[in-house]
Design a protein around this motif. Sequence first.
Motif, short mmCIF file in Angstrom:
data_model
loop_
_atom_site.label_atom_id
_atom_site.label_comp_id
_atom_site.label_asym_id
_atom_site.label_seq_id
_atom_site.Cartn_x
_atom_site.Cartn_y
_atom_site.Cartn_z
N LEU A 1 5.54 16.51 62.99
CA LEU A 1 6.04 17.26 64.01
C LEU A 1 7.03 16.25 64.89
O LEU A 1 7.75 16.77 65.55
CB LEU A 1 5.06 18.07 64.60
N LYS A 2 6.93 15.09 64.98
CA LYS A 2 7.38 14.23 65.77
C LYS A 2 8.88 14.28 65.71
O LYS A 2 9.62 13.89 66.71
CB LYS A 2 6.83 12.68 65.98
N ASN A 3 9.23 14.52 64.54
CA ASN A 3 11.03 14.50 64.24
C ASN A 3 11.43 15.67 65.02
O ASN A 3 12.69 15.97 65.13
CB ASN A 3 11.23 14.39 62.75
N TRP A 4 10.57 16.66 65.29
CA TRP A 4 11.10 18.12 65.66
C TRP A 4 10.84 18.48 67.07
O TRP A 4 10.81 19.59 67.47
CB TRP A 4 10.69 19.10 64.89
N VAL A 5 10.42 17.41 67.96
CA VAL A 5 9.70 17.42 68.97
C VAL A 5 10.44 18.33 70.24
O VAL A 5 10.26 19.29 70.85
CB VAL A 5 9.25 16.24 69.95
N VAL A 6 12.04 17.80 70.31
CA VAL A 6 12.93 18.43 70.93
C VAL A 6 13.04 20.09 70.94
O VAL A 6 13.03 20.85 71.75
CB VAL A 6 14.15 17.60 70.98
N GLN A 7 13.14 20.37 69.46
CA GLN A 7 13.52 21.69 69.00
C GLN A 7 12.00 22.48 68.99
O GLN A 7 12.23 23.86 69.56
CB GLN A 7 13.68 21.72 67.45
N LEU A 8 10.73 21.81 69.15
CA LEU A 8 9.61 22.55 69.50
C LEU A 8 9.66 23.00 70.87
O LEU A 8 9.10 24.19 71.28
CB LEU A 8 8.69 21.78 69.00
N ILE A 9 10.01 21.78 71.59
CA ILE A 9 9.74 22.10 73.14
C ILE A 9 10.79 23.37 73.53
O ILE A 9 10.44 24.21 74.31
CB ILE A 9 10.27 20.83 73.96
N VAL A 10 11.97 23.39 72.84
CA VAL A 10 13.16 24.23 73.44
C VAL A 10 12.64 25.69 72.95
O VAL A 10 12.49 26.81 73.71
CB VAL A 10 14.32 24.03 72.67
N ILE A 11 11.94 25.80 71.85
CA ILE A 11 11.32 27.13 71.10
C ILE A 11 10.24 27.41 72.04
O ILE A 11 10.13 28.81 72.39
CB ILE A 11 10.92 26.75 69.73
N CYS A 12 9.28 26.77 72.65
CA CYS A 12 8.17 26.97 73.54
C CYS A 12 8.94 27.58 74.83
O CYS A 12 8.28 28.49 75.31
CB CYS A 12 7.40 25.90 73.60
N VAL A 13 9.64 26.84 75.26
CA VAL A 13 10.21 27.12 76.68
C VAL A 13 10.87 28.55 76.48
O VAL A 13 10.73 29.48 77.48
CB VAL A 13 11.03 26.38 77.21
N VAL A 14 11.81 28.68 75.71
CA VAL A 14 12.35 29.98 75.54
C VAL A 14 11.43 31.11 75.18
O VAL A 14 11.72 32.19 75.89
CB VAL A 14 13.66 30.03 74.29
N SER A 15 10.59 30.90 74.05
CA SER A 15 9.86 32.12 73.89
C SER A 15 8.72 32.35 75.15
O SER A 15 8.30 33.48 75.44
CB SER A 15 8.93 31.73 72.45
N THR A 16 8.51 31.52 75.95
CA THR A 16 7.48 31.72 76.90
C THR A 16 8.49 32.47 78.12
O THR A 16 7.95 33.41 78.61
CB THR A 16 7.05 30.32 77.61
N VAL A 17 9.56 32.15 78.38
CA VAL A 17 10.56 32.92 78.99
C VAL A 17 10.69 34.37 78.68
O VAL A 17 10.55 35.30 79.45
CB VAL A 17 11.85 32.23 79.42
N VAL A 18 10.80 34.55 77.51
CA VAL A 18 11.19 35.78 76.95
C VAL A 18 9.81 36.49 77.06
O VAL A 18 9.98 37.74 77.40
CB VAL A 18 11.61 35.85 75.50
N THR A 19 8.76 36.06 76.84
CA THR A 19 7.37 36.60 76.91
C THR A 19 7.19 37.06 78.34
O THR A 19 6.94 38.36 78.61
CB THR A 19 6.27 35.71 76.41
N PHE A 20 7.48 36.52 79.28
CA PHE A 20 7.17 36.57 80.51
C PHE A 20 8.25 37.74 81.06
O PHE A 20 7.89 38.92 81.61
CB PHE A 20 7.58 35.53 81.68
#
Length: 124
Positions: A81-100
């Motif tokens: 997963l370390k090669n995809w850290v930035v993408q995973l963080i963006v996905i987590c932030v966007v999905s959290t905001v959308v969920t809220f």
Amino acid sequence: MKIVTQVGIIFSICWISQIIEKLLPFSFPASVIGMILLFILLCVHILKVDHIREKSDFLLENMAFFFIPAGVSIINYFDVLKNWVVQLIVICVVSTVVTFAVTAYSMKLALYLMQKKKSGRAKE
């Protein structure tokens, strides 16, 4: 005995949802089927909230405990997963905001509908 009955109800719904998953001609998670089935049973009053209240409260209070295996798996595969850290963080932030946002607007709609229903009863 009440707790045993509540556990039996919840596990029965989980078991039935797994059977339904196997019977479906397409892939669909048994956990989602179980939630839908539980929702339907509660809506048509076949099952009352009091039938599962204590056990469901216990499960909700200890929900974090059930995420430990998933967290450990992420740590085990960190080298992948370390090669995809930035993408995973963006996905987590966007999905959290959308969920809220969806949760907030759903609650606004639910409160509006409840208020509308209450004011409709008051006029009668």
